[in-house]
Design a protein around this motif. Structure first.
Motif, mmCIF file in Angstrom:
data_model
loop_
_atom_site.group_PDB
_atom_site.id
_atom_site.type_symbol
_atom_site.label_atom_id
_atom_site.label_comp_id
_atom_site.label_asym_id
_atom_site.label_seq_id
_atom_site.Cartn_x
_atom_site.Cartn_y
_atom_site.Cartn_z
ATOM 1 N N TYR A 84 0.838 -1.199 0.000
ATOM 2 C CA TYR A 84 0.000 0.000 0.000
ATOM 3 C C TYR A 84 0.876 1.253 0.000
ATOM 4 C CZ TYR A 84 -3.862 3.120 1.141
ATOM 5 O OH TYR A 84 -4.797 4.125 1.103
ATOM 6 N N VAL A 85 1.906 1.237 0.826
ATOM 7 C CA VAL A 85 2.807 2.392 0.920
ATOM 8 C C VAL A 85 3.635 2.548 -0.356
ATOM 9 C CG1 VAL A 85 4.806 3.281 2.183
ATOM 10 C CG2 VAL A 85 2.810 2.463 3.420
ATOM 11 N N ASP A 86 4.004 1.451 -0.994
ATOM 12 C CA ASP A 86 4.677 1.552 -2.296
ATOM 13 C C ASP A 86 3.777 2.289 -3.287
ATOM 14 O OD1 ASP A 86 6.929 0.233 -1.385
ATOM 15 O OD2 ASP A 86 6.408 -1.689 -2.307
ATOM 16 N N CYS A 87 2.491 1.980 -3.266
ATOM 17 C CA CYS A 87 1.536 2.688 -4.128
ATOM 18 C C CYS A 87 1.507 4.171 -3.777
ATOM 19 C CB CYS A 87 0.130 2.105 -3.973
ATOM 20 S SG CYS A 87 -0.104 0.426 -4.578
ATOM 21 N N LEU A 88 1.503 4.483 -2.488
ATOM 22 C CA LEU A 88 1.456 5.877 -2.063
ATOM 23 C C LEU A 88 2.655 6.657 -2.592
ATOM 24 C CD1 LEU A 88 0.103 8.163 -0.522
ATOM 25 C CD2 LEU A 88 1.227 7.322 1.567
ATOM 26 N N HIS A 89 3.828 6.048 -2.585
ATOM 27 C CA HIS A 89 5.011 6.710 -3.149
ATOM 28 C C HIS A 89 4.753 7.120 -4.608
ATOM 29 C CE1 HIS A 89 7.466 5.389 0.279
ATOM 30 N NE2 HIS A 89 8.355 6.280 -0.149
ATOM 31 N N ALA A 95 1.531 13.057 -8.498
ATOM 32 C CA ALA A 95 1.030 14.377 -8.103
ATOM 33 C C ALA A 95 2.086 15.440 -8.369
ATOM 34 C CB ALA A 95 0.626 14.375 -6.631
ATOM 35 N N ARG A 96 3.336 15.130 -8.066
ATOM 36 C CA ARG A 96 4.430 16.068 -8.321
ATOM 37 C C ARG A 96 4.574 16.309 -9.814
ATOM 38 N NH1 ARG A 96 8.882 15.688 -10.613
ATOM 39 N NH2 ARG A 96 8.938 13.438 -10.596
ATOM 40 N N PRO A 101 -1.141 20.984 -6.400
ATOM 41 C CA PRO A 101 -0.906 21.579 -5.092
ATOM 42 C C PRO A 101 -1.251 20.581 -3.991
ATOM 43 C CG PRO A 101 -2.922 22.449 -6.059
ATOM 44 C CD PRO A 101 -2.294 21.551 -7.087
ATOM 45 N N GLU A 102 -0.704 20.817 -2.823
ATOM 46 C CA GLU A 102 -0.917 19.884 -1.714
ATOM 47 C C GLU A 102 -2.391 19.671 -1.407
ATOM 48 O OE1 GLU A 102 1.454 21.717 1.296
ATOM 49 O OE2 GLU A 102 3.315 20.913 0.468
ATOM 50 N N GLU A 103 -3.205 20.710 -1.552
ATOM 51 C CA GLU A 103 -4.625 20.557 -1.226
ATOM 52 C C GLU A 103 -5.331 19.564 -2.148
ATOM 53 O OE1 GLU A 103 -4.140 24.513 -3.450
ATOM 54 O OE2 GLU A 103 -3.238 23.636 -1.677
ATOM 55 N N ASP A 104 -4.777 19.308 -3.330
ATOM 56 C CA ASP A 104 -5.368 18.314 -4.224
ATOM 57 C C ASP A 104 -5.093 16.881 -3.777
ATOM 58 O OD1 ASP A 104 -6.501 20.238 -5.771
ATOM 59 O OD2 ASP A 104 -5.329 19.831 -7.572
ATOM 60 N N LEU A 105 -4.266 16.725 -2.757
ATOM 61 C CA LEU A 105 -4.003 15.385 -2.224
ATOM 62 C C LEU A 105 -5.084 14.944 -1.251
ATOM 63 C CD1 LEU A 105 -0.171 15.667 -1.632
ATOM 64 C CD2 LEU A 105 -1.369 14.627 -3.564
ATOM 65 N N TYR A 106 -5.955 15.866 -0.908
ATOM 66 C CA TYR A 106 -7.082 15.544 -0.039
ATOM 67 C C TYR A 106 -8.300 15.376 -0.918
ATOM 68 C CZ TYR A 106 -4.043 16.959 3.736
ATOM 69 O OH TYR A 106 -3.001 17.047 4.598
ATOM 70 N N LYS A 152 -7.407 12.351 -9.109
ATOM 71 C CA LYS A 152 -8.143 12.532 -7.860
ATOM 72 C C LYS A 152 -9.158 11.409 -7.636
ATOM 73 C CE LYS A 152 -9.013 16.756 -6.440
ATOM 74 N NZ LYS A 152 -9.423 18.174 -6.380
ATOM 75 N N ALA A 153 -9.789 10.932 -8.698
ATOM 76 C CA ALA A 153 -10.714 9.796 -8.554
ATOM 77 C C ALA A 153 -9.958 8.553 -8.087
ATOM 78 C CB ALA A 153 -11.420 9.522 -9.885
ATOM 79 N N ALA A 154 -8.793 8.318 -8.676
ATOM 80 C CA ALA A 154 -7.983 7.164 -8.269
ATOM 81 C C ALA A 154 -7.524 7.315 -6.825
ATOM 82 C CB ALA A 154 -6.775 7.009 -9.197
#
Length: 192
Positions: A84-89, A95-96, A101-106, A152-154
């Motif tokens: 799961y954390v590998d996916c998060l990376h 995103a980068r 922007p950081e707010e799009d991570l929410y 964002k949907a993903a």
């Protein structure tokens, strides 16, 4: 630890990799999207719930691993959380690359689909659509918006999968992310 800090950590790791591998100016988005899809598949494989043909459908939450130079070290490993954390990376790296922007991570807080198998399929589908504009070029289409919407949907599906279906807390995810980020930096230092 918060999401913004993890995003900054990912930016630092990505910058290091780009510099050390001589990848300045290279479009890495296709590679990163494919890498994320591979990691999602590895996550599903460790979750095992879709394997109707197998008697062993238990998620790999606590797997005993033996290691060390003399094979005397034993530890319990949560392979599902590791994947799961590998996916998060890779999500943070995408995103980068999309200059989000950081707010799009929410993302919105809703309950997702009840079927975990469907969530995995929808996740893979939306990740793949991040690059769909490359197949269907339309000069009028707002490509960055199109990519961001699918990203964002993903991301929503990914968060729902982790929290609602796999039962991870944000604290568990953040702790595992920091540990894996350190491993990734060490790998870069040792010629990975």
């Amino acid at each position: 630890m918060n999401l913004e800090k993890m995003y900054e950590m990912q930016k630092e790791l990505d910058a290091r990799i780009i510099k050390e591998k001589g990848l300045e100016g290279v479009d890495l988005l296709p590679n990163t999207v494919l890498a994320l899809q591979v990691e999602i598949a590895e996550l599903a494989n460790e979750w095992r719930g879709f394997k109707h043909w197998s008697n062993d459908q238990e998620p790999r939450f606590n797997v005993l691993e033996i290691g060390g130079t003399d094979c005397s070290e034993e530890k319990l490993v949560n392979r599902v959380l590791e994947e799961y954390v590998d996916c998060l990376h890779f999500f943070l790296s995408i995103a980068r690359q999309l200059d989000l922007p950081e707010e799009d991570l929410y993302v919105w807080e809703e309950t997702a689909e009840d079927d975990t198998v469907i969530l995995f399929s929808e996740l893979l589908h939306n990740v793949g659509l991040i690059l769909a504009d490359r197949l269907f070029v339309n000069p009028i289409t707002d490509v960055p918006s199109f990519r961001r919407d699918h990203f964002k949907a993903a991301l929503f599906i990914f968060y729902a999968l982790g929290e609602q279906r796999l039962g991870f807390t944000f604290e568990q995810i953040a702790e595992a992310y920091v540990a894996k980020n350190a491993i990734n930096h060490k790998r870069q230092s040792t010629g990975y």
